[in-house]
Design an enzyme around this catalytic site. Sequence first.
Site, PDB file in Angstrom:
ATOM      1  CE  LYS A   1      -3.068  -6.212  26.119  1.00  0.00           C
ATOM      2  NZ  LYS A   1      -1.844  -5.930  25.393  1.00  0.00           N
TER       3      LYS A   1
ATOM      4  CG  PHE B   1      -0.592  -2.153  32.521  1.00  0.00           C
ATOM      5  CD1 PHE B   1       0.380  -1.178  32.709  1.00  0.00           C
ATOM      6  CD2 PHE B   1      -1.210  -2.243  31.280  1.00  0.00           C
ATOM      7  CE1 PHE B   1       0.746  -0.318  31.673  1.00  0.00           C
ATOM      8  CE2 PHE B   1      -0.851  -1.386  30.241  1.00  0.00           C
ATOM      9  CZ  PHE B   1       0.129  -0.424  30.444  1.00  0.00           C
TER      10      PHE B   1
ATOM     11  CG  ASP C   1      -8.200  -4.018  32.501  1.00  0.00           C
ATOM     12  OD1 ASP C   1      -8.367  -4.642  31.445  1.00  0.00           O
ATOM     13  OD2 ASP C   1      -7.314  -3.149  32.648  1.00  0.00           O
TER      14      ASP C   1
HETATM   15  C1  LIG Z   1      -5.093  -5.474  31.593  1.00  0.00           C
HETATM   16  C2  LIG Z   1      -4.790  -4.374  30.637  1.00  0.00           C
HETATM   17  N1  LIG Z   1      -5.543  -3.267  30.648  1.00  0.00           N
HETATM   18  C3  LIG Z   1      -5.329  -2.265  29.788  1.00  0.00           C
HETATM   19  C4  LIG Z   1      -4.312  -2.314  28.878  1.00  0.00           C
HETATM   20  C5  LIG Z   1      -4.094  -1.159  27.930  1.00  0.00           C
HETATM   21  O1  LIG Z   1      -4.556  -1.496  26.664  1.00  0.00           O
HETATM   22  P1  LIG Z   1      -4.121  -0.596  25.408  1.00  0.00           P
HETATM   23  O2  LIG Z   1      -2.647  -0.714  25.278  1.00  0.00           O
HETATM   24  O3  LIG Z   1      -4.891  -1.190  24.261  1.00  0.00           O
HETATM   25  O4  LIG Z   1      -4.549   0.798  25.714  1.00  0.00           O
HETATM   26  C6  LIG Z   1      -3.485  -3.447  28.826  1.00  0.00           C
HETATM   27  C7  LIG Z   1      -2.362  -3.513  27.868  1.00  0.00           C
HETATM   28  O5  LIG Z   1      -1.429  -4.252  28.026  1.00  0.00           O
HETATM   29  C8  LIG Z   1      -3.735  -4.500  29.720  1.00  0.00           C
HETATM   30  O6  LIG Z   1      -2.976  -5.606  29.724  1.00  0.00           O
END
Ligand SMILES: Cc1ncc(COP(=O)(O)O)c(C=O)c1O
Length: 401
Positions: free
Chosen positions: A250, A136, A221
């Site tokens: 986050k 994700f 990520d």
């Molecule tokens: C690993 C990861 N990358 C990217 C995101 C996306 O972040 P945002 O919701 O701040 O765009 C998330 C959100 O849960 C995530 O867990």
Amino acid sequence: MNVTRDLFDEVMVPNYNPAAVIPVKGLGSRLWDQAGTEFIDFAGGIAVNVLGHCHPELVKTLQEQSEKVWHLSNVLTNEPVLRLAKKLTQATFAEKVYFANSGAEANEAALKLARRYAVDKFGAEKNQIIAFNQGFHGRTFFTVTVGGQAAYSDGFGPKPSAIDHVDYNDLSALETLISDKTCAVMMEPIQGEGGVVSPETEFVKGVRALCDKHNALLIFDEVQSGMGRTGDLYAYMGLDVTPDILTTAKSLGGGFPIAAMLTTSEIAKHLKVGTHGSTYGGNPLGCAVAEKVLDIVNTPEVLDGVKHKEGLFRTGLEKINTQYQCFSEIRGKGLLLGAVLNEQYAGRSRDFLVAAAAENLMCLVAGANVVRFAPSLVISDEDILEGLSRFERAVAKTVAS
Ligand SMILES: Cc1ncc(COP(=O)(O)O)c(C=O)c1O
């Protein structure tokens, strides 16, 4: 105005389905709803409230900055953004930082940078991005396509192309797919939304080696795993593998929206003036708060505390499991933990979450089979134990239903 959950259905786009309770106050790892009912927070705003709610140092920092300057845009730089960038580079492998407002935006920047770097250095043919099933990376069209979940990316017309997926922890599948046309491999060093799945050490090392062999950039990520969540400032530090680009969001702002992409000078130079940008990226309010978050989290006291608190969670969850036999495994690292439901309870993670809420405990799910915990890194031991006893009552009711 009468603000109730019904108002949500009346005025909000229906892409979310929030719980019936509306919290109005938070302090540390406790939340109170409109009726004054108190909850223990094991969800942390989905791995965001890294220092709990309304941490006094963050409140003070935000108040102080709010009386100086709120917003300038990137036509002008500002002091908090430069201080934060300096501290992030001192604390990590990175030499350069790009700021954004959300995880998806930081990932969008990372993917565009990887493509631009490859095009500049090796030519237009080197454009393949490889990522992992169940990954994700956010909801922009590029990031959701790179994330390996068709449920999120399908149904919006033609997708960005040259994006392929293999299974997480399957090094030989990656080896088969990767080639000199691959410009980047993107992965979470723990898959969060995909079920709290840790990588095998040999897998991560193998991914790094394959990227090196094919001149592909390795993008980590760390939107969910970063800023102390695993007990290291960033998860890569506990894996003995350094990425070329890292994204963080986050927990970085502790609840204030901010994100960053970290990389080396050699790679960063390919995002020349005018190639990418964001109005709010590097906003002084967000950067001032994130600088304070980093100052507090990047200390042995907090990082060692995460390891200690992980132990409390694991012991408590295993004890619950000894009695109720509902989990096949407790997995994850630090304070990003998943209780995996066994076959008997497969597909029922939401039932556990709803039962926990009825016991005044907020937790999360990660797919249909995993109950996820991502609390504040400074949650007190007492709140962990009280929350676990509420969770035990929720488990007892769920297995009996
Ligand atoms: C690993 C990861 N990358 C990217 C995101 C996306 O972040 P945002 O919701 O701040 O765009 C998330 C959100 O849960 C995530 O867990």
